[in-house]
Design a protein around this motif. Structure first.
Motif, PDB file in Angstrom:
ATOM      1  N   TRP A 139     -12.789  28.533 -33.382  1.00 31.70           N
ATOM      2  CA  TRP A 139     -11.898  29.265 -33.923  1.00 31.70           C
ATOM      3  C   TRP A 139     -10.910  27.794 -34.213  1.00 31.70           C
ATOM      4  O   TRP A 139     -10.448  27.043 -33.685  1.00 31.70           O
ATOM      5  CB  TRP A 139     -10.795  29.935 -33.013  1.00 31.70           C
ATOM      6  N   THR A 140     -10.567  27.969 -35.897  1.00 33.63           N
ATOM      7  CA  THR A 140      -9.862  26.662 -36.444  1.00 33.63           C
ATOM      8  C   THR A 140      -8.518  27.288 -37.106  1.00 33.63           C
ATOM      9  O   THR A 140      -8.571  28.246 -37.580  1.00 33.63           O
ATOM     10  CB  THR A 140     -10.728  26.222 -37.591  1.00 33.63           C
ATOM     11  N   VAL A 141      -7.480  26.268 -36.943  1.00 31.54           N
ATOM     12  CA  VAL A 141      -6.245  26.359 -37.553  1.00 31.54           C
ATOM     13  C   VAL A 141      -6.124  25.392 -38.512  1.00 31.54           C
ATOM     14  O   VAL A 141      -6.307  24.264 -38.230  1.00 31.54           O
ATOM     15  CB  VAL A 141      -4.986  26.604 -36.617  1.00 31.54           C
ATOM     16  N   PHE A 142      -5.673  25.445 -39.766  1.00 32.20           N
ATOM     17  CA  PHE A 142      -5.650  24.416 -40.566  1.00 32.20           C
ATOM     18  C   PHE A 142      -4.593  24.674 -41.981  1.00 32.20           C
ATOM     19  O   PHE A 142      -4.281  25.971 -41.944  1.00 32.20           O
ATOM     20  CB  PHE A 142      -7.028  24.073 -41.377  1.00 32.20           C
ATOM     21  N   ASN A 143      -4.094  23.634 -42.491  1.00 33.21           N
ATOM     22  CA  ASN A 143      -3.229  23.949 -43.634  1.00 33.21           C
ATOM     23  C   ASN A 143      -3.810  24.773 -44.735  1.00 33.21           C
ATOM     24  O   ASN A 143      -5.057  24.148 -45.157  1.00 33.21           O
ATOM     25  CB  ASN A 143      -2.434  22.749 -43.995  1.00 33.21           C
ATOM     26  N   THR A 144      -3.365  25.737 -45.167  1.00 33.32           N
ATOM     27  CA  THR A 144      -4.024  26.847 -46.071  1.00 33.32           C
ATOM     28  C   THR A 144      -4.445  25.783 -47.465  1.00 33.32           C
ATOM     29  O   THR A 144      -5.707  26.425 -47.911  1.00 33.32           O
ATOM     30  CB  THR A 144      -3.068  27.835 -46.526  1.00 33.32           C
ATOM     31  N   PRO A 145      -3.706  25.103 -47.812  1.00 32.68           N
ATOM     32  CA  PRO A 145      -4.364  24.400 -49.096  1.00 32.68           C
ATOM     33  C   PRO A 145      -5.554  23.584 -48.946  1.00 32.68           C
ATOM     34  O   PRO A 145      -6.104  23.295 -49.969  1.00 32.68           O
ATOM     35  CB  PRO A 145      -3.140  23.350 -49.618  1.00 32.68           C
ATOM     36  N   LEU A 146      -5.930  23.376 -47.660  1.00 29.65           N
ATOM     37  CA  LEU A 146      -7.170  22.381 -47.376  1.00 29.65           C
ATOM     38  C   LEU A 146      -8.578  23.153 -48.118  1.00 29.65           C
ATOM     39  O   LEU A 146      -9.600  22.622 -47.946  1.00 29.65           O
ATOM     40  CB  LEU A 146      -7.133  21.876 -46.351  1.00 29.65           C
ATOM     41  N   HIS A 147      -8.299  24.539 -47.704  1.00 29.78           N
ATOM     42  CA  HIS A 147      -9.702  25.296 -47.994  1.00 29.78           C
ATOM     43  C   HIS A 147     -11.009  25.072 -47.432  1.00 29.78           C
ATOM     44  O   HIS A 147     -11.861  24.585 -48.382  1.00 29.78           O
ATOM     45  CB  HIS A 147      -9.757  25.210 -49.729  1.00 29.78           C
ATOM     46  N   TYR A 148     -10.882  24.854 -46.105  1.00 29.83           N
ATOM     47  CA  TYR A 148     -11.968  24.460 -45.348  1.00 29.83           C
ATOM     48  C   TYR A 148     -13.227  25.433 -44.965  1.00 29.83           C
ATOM     49  O   TYR A 148     -14.259  25.428 -44.467  1.00 29.83           O
ATOM     50  CB  TYR A 148     -11.530  24.063 -43.790  1.00 29.83           C
ATOM     51  N   ARG A 149     -13.159  26.551 -45.645  1.00 27.59           N
ATOM     52  CA  ARG A 149     -14.103  27.751 -45.273  1.00 27.59           C
ATOM     53  C   ARG A 149     -15.513  27.371 -45.560  1.00 27.59           C
ATOM     54  O   ARG A 149     -16.340  27.422 -44.612  1.00 27.59           O
ATOM     55  CB  ARG A 149     -13.590  28.948 -45.763  1.00 27.59           C
ATOM     56  N   ARG A 150     -15.827  26.783 -46.714  1.00 34.31           N
ATOM     57  CA  ARG A 150     -17.201  26.492 -47.010  1.00 34.31           C
ATOM     58  C   ARG A 150     -17.404  25.243 -46.210  1.00 34.31           C
ATOM     59  O   ARG A 150     -18.827  25.175 -45.802  1.00 34.31           O
ATOM     60  CB  ARG A 150     -17.079  25.997 -48.510  1.00 34.31           C
ATOM     61  N   ALA A 151     -16.689  24.325 -45.836  1.00 37.80           N
ATOM     62  CA  ALA A 151     -17.426  23.244 -44.938  1.00 37.80           C
ATOM     63  C   ALA A 151     -17.532  23.863 -43.592  1.00 37.80           C
ATOM     64  O   ALA A 151     -18.424  23.257 -42.994  1.00 37.80           O
ATOM     65  CB  ALA A 151     -16.177  22.066 -44.853  1.00 37.80           C
ATOM     66  N   LEU A 152     -16.769  24.716 -42.977  1.00 41.86           N
ATOM     67  CA  LEU A 152     -17.174  25.338 -41.713  1.00 41.86           C
ATOM     68  C   LEU A 152     -18.468  26.213 -41.795  1.00 41.86           C
ATOM     69  O   LEU A 152     -19.126  26.059 -40.852  1.00 41.86           O
ATOM     70  CB  LEU A 152     -15.914  26.142 -41.293  1.00 41.86           C
ATOM     71  N   ALA A 180      -6.398  35.054 -40.254  1.00 42.40           N
ATOM     72  CA  ALA A 180      -4.971  35.359 -40.448  1.00 42.40           C
ATOM     73  C   ALA A 180      -4.580  34.126 -41.422  1.00 42.40           C
ATOM     74  O   ALA A 180      -5.181  33.070 -41.432  1.00 42.40           O
ATOM     75  CB  ALA A 180      -4.199  35.152 -39.135  1.00 42.40           C
ATOM     76  N   GLN A 181      -3.515  34.270 -42.138  1.00 40.23           N
ATOM     77  CA  GLN A 181      -2.884  33.486 -43.027  1.00 40.23           C
ATOM     78  C   GLN A 181      -1.606  33.686 -43.410  1.00 40.23           C
ATOM     79  O   GLN A 181      -1.065  34.864 -43.271  1.00 40.23           O
ATOM     80  CB  GLN A 181      -3.893  33.483 -44.273  1.00 40.23           C
ATOM     81  N   ASP A 182      -0.833  32.615 -43.564  1.00 39.48           N
ATOM     82  CA  ASP A 182       0.534  32.648 -44.073  1.00 39.48           C
ATOM     83  C   ASP A 182       0.769  31.470 -45.005  1.00 39.48           C
ATOM     84  O   ASP A 182      -0.006  30.829 -45.378  1.00 39.48           O
ATOM     85  CB  ASP A 182       1.468  32.481 -42.716  1.00 39.48           C
ATOM     86  N   PRO A 183       1.814  31.425 -45.644  1.00 35.49           N
ATOM     87  CA  PRO A 183       1.801  30.328 -46.732  1.00 35.49           C
ATOM     88  C   PRO A 183       1.608  28.978 -46.259  1.00 35.49           C
ATOM     89  O   PRO A 183       1.286  28.019 -46.902  1.00 35.49           O
ATOM     90  CB  PRO A 183       3.403  30.462 -47.128  1.00 35.49           C
ATOM     91  N   ARG A 184       1.683  28.931 -45.182  1.00 33.57           N
ATOM     92  CA  ARG A 184       1.332  27.180 -44.528  1.00 33.57           C
ATOM     93  C   ARG A 184       0.064  27.187 -43.881  1.00 33.57           C
ATOM     94  O   ARG A 184      -0.792  25.937 -43.913  1.00 33.57           O
ATOM     95  CB  ARG A 184       2.269  26.922 -43.578  1.00 33.57           C
ATOM     96  N   PHE A 185      -0.481  28.126 -43.047  1.00 37.69           N
ATOM     97  CA  PHE A 185      -1.541  27.933 -42.172  1.00 37.69           C
ATOM     98  C   PHE A 185      -2.611  28.979 -42.353  1.00 37.69           C
ATOM     99  O   PHE A 185      -2.215  30.174 -42.595  1.00 37.69           O
ATOM    100  CB  PHE A 185      -1.177  27.689 -40.784  1.00 37.69           C
ATOM    101  N   THR A 186      -3.732  28.628 -42.168  1.00 35.92           N
ATOM    102  CA  THR A 186      -4.843  29.781 -41.984  1.00 35.92           C
ATOM    103  C   THR A 186      -5.766  29.543 -40.833  1.00 35.92           C
ATOM    104  O   THR A 186      -5.988  28.459 -40.294  1.00 35.92           O
ATOM    105  CB  THR A 186      -5.959  29.479 -43.096  1.00 35.92           C
ATOM    106  N   VAL A 187      -5.998  30.786 -40.027  1.00 38.64           N
ATOM    107  CA  VAL A 187      -6.978  31.032 -38.942  1.00 38.64           C
ATOM    108  C   VAL A 187      -8.348  31.504 -39.270  1.00 38.64           C
ATOM    109  O   VAL A 187      -8.140  32.328 -39.915  1.00 38.64           O
ATOM    110  CB  VAL A 187      -6.252  31.540 -37.815  1.00 38.64           C
ATOM    111  N   THR A 188      -9.332  30.694 -39.040  1.00 40.14           N
ATOM    112  CA  THR A 188     -10.564  31.132 -39.222  1.00 40.14           C
ATOM    113  C   THR A 188     -11.634  31.350 -37.960  1.00 40.14           C
ATOM    114  O   THR A 188     -11.082  30.555 -37.091  1.00 40.14           O
ATOM    115  CB  THR A 188     -11.560  30.259 -40.177  1.00 40.14           C
ATOM    116  N   ARG A 189     -12.414  32.154 -38.001  1.00 38.90           N
ATOM    117  CA  ARG A 189     -13.338  32.453 -36.913  1.00 38.90           C
ATOM    118  C   ARG A 189     -14.900  32.008 -37.570  1.00 38.90           C
ATOM    119  O   ARG A 189     -15.145  32.604 -38.504  1.00 38.90           O
ATOM    120  CB  ARG A 189     -13.216  33.848 -36.189  1.00 38.90           C
ATOM    121  N   SER A 190     -15.440  31.251 -36.935  1.00 41.45           N
ATOM    122  CA  SER A 190     -16.951  30.789 -37.289  1.00 41.45           C
ATOM    123  C   SER A 190     -17.967  31.011 -36.227  1.00 41.45           C
ATOM    124  O   SER A 190     -17.703  30.615 -34.909  1.00 41.45           O
ATOM    125  CB  SER A 190     -17.070  29.133 -37.593  1.00 41.45           C
TER     126      SER A 190
END
Length: 456
Positions: A409-422, A433-443
């Protein structure tokens, strides 16, 4: 600056890089050179009483030795900076020896510079500064970190100490003068050179009271309270009424709950349950070829949860309280962060399986393929510069240590677009989940097998 010192600095590399990347770090910057030029006379006057703090790649410590210092004590918060100093000490080799011999021609030196005159301190402590006459500091961006350093220098160094603190002009503020002024009676500034400037502090104040750091706070935010509620049946008698956080000056966010961690904790109700089931690691960490993995004692009977890049230890403590039967591990490259994590865990009665100071979890004491859950709030700055290198190394570590079906479970600044790297490093990844500043992903970790590769 003497040609001999220049020759040493020219040999340094921004370890682990080779300095060839156009947008990469440089091993020696204008601030390093200004500090060494201003300090040269003091170093030669007090060659055994030199301390260096915040050296990025070793330019200050090795430059001080090349300028004639016989003994240099160092403290670098990041373990990556320690590795760079060690590598550059070897790399400078004979150039360092020649420069040192030239600068200290009147002082007998009986050995070459493999570790010559360098004493490393893993934390800010009285022995680091005891008797110091000259302290060289690359200014940190954090005023809290600067406060902790200045207070240690003022209390434990020689009363005649001179603190030279250098930085890039664009990152310096008047508040830094105020911080130094709280610990020193005399604070001034040098002229700027190549967009760098020094703050010069002398005459440590007496009777200034106890050290400010570490600081302690009690967090009772709703996200904290919900996340520390024990998960699953038979896991305790209810949650505590809050979480105590302990923070040293260099620890990210101090004794507060930063927005990214808050956003990740808000998703705790979706984190997996971690039942006590035996897990067979898929690879070993033994040095012997073919040898079985050596797990943390009892790990085969309990789940493993990891806080990667632990900061002040809030997530590690939440893991310990939420999953009381789990083995909780935490890692960070920062000495201040690891000290804060240990103190936060202790303050909340959580007994972790280990807190490791390493680079991106490289030294976690667990076999590959053995972790059930990893939480990650990766850094996206290296000092004042934007850098995502550490985040990608952390993704790789998570992919290595997670078992098949384990979750990152990762939280990161939304503009960094880490999904493909993950997805490349770990496995299938969804935006939770996502808001204007942060995104939470589940890998979810998915391991390729011979059948999946062949389509069988």
């Amino acid at each position: 600056m003497s040609p001999e010192v220049d020759a040493v600095l020219a040999r340094l590399l921004p370890h682990p890089e080779d300095g060839s990347r156009a947008d990469g770090p440089v091993a020696v910057d204008a601030t390093d050179r200004l500090l060494l030029d201003e300090a040269r006379a003091l170093i030669q006057e007090h060659p055994r009483d030199v301390v260096v703090v915040g050296d990025r790649f070793g330019a200050l410590a090795l430059g001080a030795l090349a300028s004639g210092a016989l003994r240099v004590r160092t403290h670098q918060d990041a373990i990556t900076a320690e590795a760079a100093l060690e590598a550059n000490t070897r790399h400078a080799g004979r150039s360092l020896w020649a420069a040192h011999a030239q600068a200290s021609a009147d002082v007998p030196v009986q050995h070459e510079p493999a570790g010559m005159g360098l004493t490393r301190h893993d934390r800010l402590e009285p022995s680091l500064f005891a008797g110091a006459r000259i302290v060289l500091l690359q200014l940190p961006t954090s005023l809290a970190e600067l406060t902790e350093i200045a207070e240690h220098v003022a209390r434990y160094a020689d009363p005649s100490v001179t603190l030279l603190a250098g930085g890039r002009v664009k990152h310096m503020t008047h508040a830094m003068n105020d911080v130094l002024g709280a610990s020193f009676a005399q604070v001034g500034a040098s002229l700027a050179r190549q967009k760098s400037r020094l703050l010069i502090a002398r005459e440590p104040r007496s009777g200034v009271g106890p050290l400010t750091y570490p600081v302690t706070a009690r967090l009772t935010d709703p996200e904290i309270l919900a996340a520390i509620e024990p998960a699953g049946p038979g896991t305790g008698n209810g949650a505590p009424d809050g979480l105590t956080v302990v923070a040293h000056g260099a620890a990210f966010a101090g004794a507060t709950l930063d927005h990214g961690t808050r956003f990740l904790l808000a998703q705790a109700h979706r984190w997996p349950h971690l039942p006590d089931v035996p897990v067979t690691p898929v690879t070993g960490t033994s040095d012997a070829a073919g040898a079985p993995p050596t797990p943390v004692p009892g790990m085969d009977a309990h789940p493993v949860a990891v806080d990667l890049g632990s900061g002040t230890g809030i997530l590690a403590t939440v893991l310990g309280l939420r999953y009381p039967n789990a083995h909780v591990l935490a890692s960070d490259r920062s000495a201040a962060a690891c000290a804060s994590t240990r103190a936060t865990l202790t303050a909340n009665g959580v007994r972790a399986a280990g807190v490791v100071r390493d680079d991106a979890g490289a030294l976690l004491p667990i076999p590959d393929g053995s972790a059930d859950l990893v939480l990650l709030n990766p850094p996206f700055h290296d000092r004042a510069a934007l850098s995502t290198d550490a985040a990608h190394r952390m993704f790789a570590t998570a992919g290595r240590v997670l078992r098949d079906g384990g979750e990152l479970w990762t939280v990161f600044n939304t503009p960094l677009h880490y999904r493909r790297a993950l997805e490349r490093a770990v496995g299938p990844t969804e935006h939770v989940a996502q808001d204007p500043r942060f995104t939470v992903t589940r890998s979810v970790r998915k391991l390729l097998t011979d059948m999946s590769v062949t389509g069988g």
